[in-house]
Write an enzyme that holds these catalytic residues in place. Sequence first.
Site, short mmCIF file in Angstrom:
data_model
loop_
_atom_site.label_atom_id
_atom_site.label_comp_id
_atom_site.label_asym_id
_atom_site.label_seq_id
_atom_site.Cartn_x
_atom_site.Cartn_y
_atom_site.Cartn_z
CB CYS A 130 39.25 36.06 42.15
SG CYS A 130 38.91 35.40 43.81
CB CYS A 133 38.02 32.43 42.95
SG CYS A 133 37.33 33.81 43.84
CG ASP A 134 39.14 31.77 39.24
OD1 ASP A 134 38.21 31.09 39.70
OD2 ASP A 134 38.95 32.85 38.67
#
Lengths: 299, 82
Positions: A130, A133-134
């Site tokens: 992701c 997200c990261d």
Amino acid sequence: MVDLVIIGAGPAGITASVYAARKKMDFLVITRDIGGQAALSGDVENYTGYQFITGPELAEKFEEHMRKYKIKLKEDEEVINLEKINDEILIKTNQEDYKTKTVIIASGKRSKELGISGEKEFKNKGLTYCATCDAPLFAGKEVAVIGGGNSALDAVLQLLKIAKKIYLINNRLTLAGDLIMQEKIKQSEIVKIFNDAQIKEIFGDKMVNGIKIKKQNKEEILPVQGIFVEIGLIPNSEFIKYINKNKQGEIIVNCYNETNLPGIFAAGDVTNVPEKQIIIAAGEGAKAALGAFKYLARV
Amino acid sequence: MEKNSNKKVKIYSTPLCSYCMKVKLFLHKHNIDYDEYDVSKNIELAEEMIKISGQTGVPVLDIEGKIIIGYNKDEIKMALGL
């Protein structure tokens, strides 16, 4: 026995549940999570009515809409097996068994894995599926993005302002993503593109500290601390065996969202519908719910 | 409304992460106060999160020293005594 079970609560499953609730059907929704791939999308600028909304925000709006109808929602539950015996559809989850007259499979897709040494060991220890997200956790680091399609290029673009160096490892001869993204990437001095190359191994200590790639029989070690895997998606359709699927494992439906098994409908990214888009999945979910409603009136 | 827990809750997150949003919605629903640390804005916070959790995925919760990785409802409930 219920009239309908909806499997999945992404755009297709949620829209199906709204339609089923408005038809006052006796149904329940079984899902591992809410929002599906939509909740993992970045910016959404093509869902009519919203000129700009983020994926998580749109998913939240979907969820609110669904919950307005006090439906029976089985969250954090995963379907393990589904089969039709005579006129009954039997569903086995990791928690319970259910019987239903009709079902809408809207279980979507999930990220494809690399299937190489070190992948499981270093998941979330530098390796992520992701980017949205990261990516911010890799500020000033050297990273590799694996893939060559739109999601891989999108990950590179997100990392441009964050990372120190980006290696793009693409197993095809040329990049497949949109040209406008390719141009931006090719202009950047921090991106190095490896076409026709494969990632072979991931290594590190507690965290990732490098990968081995192979390009035309030549192996090379790249010192990266982050790996973003963006090699596409696979359908969550393993739990149903005796149904027509295409080569990719997508459930084959006709324009009424019917599968080859009467009473079993499917909608959204898990099917062979052309184009995987939030708005298309939502529309497919609506069609499937109306199809199930009409089917029940007929039988 | 009365607070459900007086424990100090920290959440390390990034703006577009859906599981971070889910954790926050969960805490709101249970009327739990928390401090949010956006690791995309601050490299030091990102390093701190990686150090305390031993991994690089968001969200991470720190409930008075108890570290919870991801959106793990059962662990969050247990840590908060819900």
